[in-house]
Enzyme design. Structure first.
Site, PDB file in Angstrom:
ATOM      1  N   LYS A 127      34.883   7.659  32.089  1.00 52.23           N
ATOM      2  CA  LYS A 127      35.007   8.126  33.473  1.00 52.23           C
ATOM      3  C   LYS A 127      36.399   7.776  33.970  1.00 52.23           C
ATOM      4  CE  LYS A 127      32.542  10.319  36.540  1.00 52.23           C
ATOM      5  NZ  LYS A 127      32.000  11.636  36.257  1.00 52.23           N
ATOM      6  N   SER A 174      30.489  16.492  35.819  1.00 50.54           N
ATOM      7  CA  SER A 174      29.991  15.419  36.672  1.00 50.54           C
ATOM      8  C   SER A 174      28.938  15.975  37.626  1.00 50.54           C
ATOM      9  CB  SER A 174      31.163  14.786  37.421  1.00 50.54           C
ATOM     10  OG  SER A 174      30.926  13.435  37.643  1.00 50.54           O
TER      11      SER A 174
END
Length: 591
Positions: A196, A391
């Site tokens: 991430k 996401s």
């Protein structure tokens, strides 16, 4: 005296009001005339011109006046991908259109995924119609050249260039700047979310090993698609194209010609000879007739023959996902309400959701996810992924019956992070500003003006862990995968469409047309269906013009202009939709 003041004020209001109405009326009539001129006058022996400067967009703009310059009363045209694909498809059987002329004047904001869909549509046009496709430009960027290689012949200006050098992802890092400003950033990521990477620019000075790994695979995967398609079209090998990119040896026009990247070096007026060879007749002045993609798309319009049939709705989730209601992003409550209306509409038999989003609010994503689940329980739901559906964009896609993505789509990034800025030291040391507080409880003054306490830090970590667990479980459920398998491909990692198919994150390659075909098949609609785009309702001045429009329709019926306008009105009504979109901030992000 009071009477005079009142009278003059009323007179002024009357005059100003009538001037305003006159201006609005003029704008309205200009819009009608513009719309009518766009839908008439396609001559025989026309060539459909596809120019990337027309601004081909993923979704209809929420702002009805997007691209309008009110100072000059001019508008920058835009064409939605859906309109562009529909126009290219219609041109196959239109006897007035003799072929396609690709003129990629600057790629602009057109994504590689959209170019992939346009390229596939042009190849399909060429194969099914047997009509010619030619491409020309003074200088080709890689995106424009990728599109141009769908043509039978690719031509370059003799003093132009072909920018063929490969692709890269550059990342700016701000940690050094933050250190100089005494700004501190606290990041909260589940331990598993090492990929991430949206937080890295604020805490690192270069790519982490994990981020370098994922970006390296992403870049090579995308390049293999681009180079592979170009190699197939141009009769070259990927190894040759890699060499040309590494050595920058195909940039000069004569080198591009010698290496087979283009078919000829010509000035644009010399393209007329090729049009003549393709069997296109010039007009009386020896000029060839070109029709822009936008103008032709407006002329094509929806297929009104099936207007009363069962509908396939195309709904857009385009932009960052945020909480609340609004119209300039993907607002959780607003999109959820649109999905709810489609679920309750008996005439809608299937829904295609075009997702083009990097993510955003975890809470808003979950609000949308819930409505997607409820919709799926009653009718087929197909997700068509655009340039990216990552996401939060993947979160809202997970419930779909099927996910269709381009090979150049960026997707996955199943992960979460939280981030908090501590500007207390910066304000005191750089600006001489200090903050003091009186509070009822220990964390009542939680803000960017101080760092976190251990209890607050533990709360933030617990929150992101909880969101990540929810996210991975929902993906496992939606994709019918074991949670352990989802955890292996999650961690916030971004995948190309090519890799996403291999690991089960999507079901097939394809664009918006492919997704609509899947929806039609799953709903069992056969050939009798109407495709309906869900668009925003007019806001502000556009709403006023819409009200004036309604009044005009009530009183004007029989003039020649408004007989033509009546046709325009039916097309417009077929596309008009309801929707109200405000802004709310968010804390946890799926970006």
């Amino acid at each position: 005296m009071n009477f005079s003041k009142t009278f003059l004020a009323g007179l002024l209001a009357f005059v100003v009001g009538n001037i305003l109405i006159a201006v609005l009326w003029s704008l309205f009539v200009m819009g009608i005339v513009g719309a009518l001129s766009a839908t008439t006058g396609i001559d025989d022996n026309s060539i459909l011109r596809i120019d990337l400067s027309e601004n081909i967009v993923e979704a209809p703009p929420a702002d009805p006046f997007a691209g309008v310059d009110f100072r000059t009363m001019t508008a920058t045209p835009h064409v939605t991908l859906f309109e562009a694909l529909r126009a290219i498809d219609a041109a196959k059987s239109d006897p007035r259109i003799k072929g396609i002329y690709i003129r990629p004047n600057g790629q602009g904001t057109v994504s590689m995924a959209v170019l992939e869909e346009l390229r596939a549509a042009i190849l399909d046009f060429k194969q099914e119609s047997g009509k010619f496709v030619l491409a020309y430009n003074e200088a080709y960027g890689q995106g424009g050249y990728y599109l141009a290689t769908a043509a039978d012949g690719v031509y370059l200006q003799p003093e132009g260039l072909l920018d063929w050098h490969g692709i890269a992802v550059n990342t700016l890092f701000f940690k050094g700047l933050f250190d100089k400003l005494d700004l501190k950033v606290e990041v909260f990521r589940p331990t598993a979310c090492k990929y991430k990477s949206a937080v890295e620019p604020y805490i690192l000075t270069k790519l982490s090993d994990a981020n370098r790994e994922q970006l390296g695979q992403l870049v090579h995967s995308m390049w293999s698609v681009i180079a592979g398609d170009v190699a197939e079209s141009r009769g070259l090998t990927i190894e040759m194209l890699d060499e040309y990119a590494d050595e920058l040896s195909a940039i000069q026009p004569e080198d591009a010609l010698a290496k087979g990247m283009v078919d000829g070096l010509k000035y644009e007026d010399e393209m007329n000879d090729l049009f003549a060879e393709a069997g296109v007749d010039a007009d009386g002045d020896g000029q060839y007739r070109f029709v822009s993609l936008g103008r032709y798309a407006a002329q094509v319009g929806p297929d009104m023959r099936h207007m009363g049939a069962d509908r396939v709705a195309v709904l857009y989730a385009d932009g960052q996902i945020v909480d609340g209601e609004g119209y300039d992003a993907v607002y959780g409550n607003t999109l959820a309400e649109k999905i709810r209306k489609l679920r309750l509409d008996d005439g809608v038999k299937a829904v295609v959701v075009r997702v083009n989003s990097p993510g955003g609010s975890a809470l808003a994503s979950d609000v949308i996810w819930r409505e997607m689940e409820l919709l799926k329980a009653e009718k087929p739901v197909i997700v068509s992924m655009g340039a990216y559906a990552a996401s939060g964009g993947y979160y809202i896609s997970a419930p779909a019956d099927a996910i269709v993505a381009d090979r150049l789509t960026l997707t996955g990034s199943i992960g979460v992070f939280g981030m908090l800025l501590d500007a207390g030291d910066a304000m005191e040391r750089k600006l001489g500003v200090t903050v003091d507080a009186v509070k009822s409880n220990r964390s009542a003054d939680l803000s960017i003006f101080r760092g976190l306490t251990p209890a607050e830090r533990a709360m933030m970590l617990k929150s992101v862990d909880r969101v990540y667990e929810t996210f991975t479980n929902l993906v496992a459920e939606g994709r019918n995968l074991p949670v352990e398998e989802v955890l292996d491909i999650a961690g916030g990692r971004v995948w190309s469409g090519v890799d996403a198919l291999e690991i089960g994150l999507i079901d097939s390659y394809g664009g918006l047309k492919s997704a609509i075909a899947v929806a039609v098949d799953k709903a069992g609609l056969g050939e009798e269906y109407f495709i309906e785009e869900v668009r925003e309702a007019p806001q502000g001045l556009a709403a006023i013009l819409a009200a004036l429009n309604a009044q005009v329709e009530a009183h004007v019926e029989h003039t020649e202009l408004f007989d033509l306008y009546d046709e325009y009105r039916h097309v417009r009504n077929a596309l008009s939709q309801q929707g109200v979109l405000t802004y709310c901030p968010y804390v946890f992000s799926f970006e």
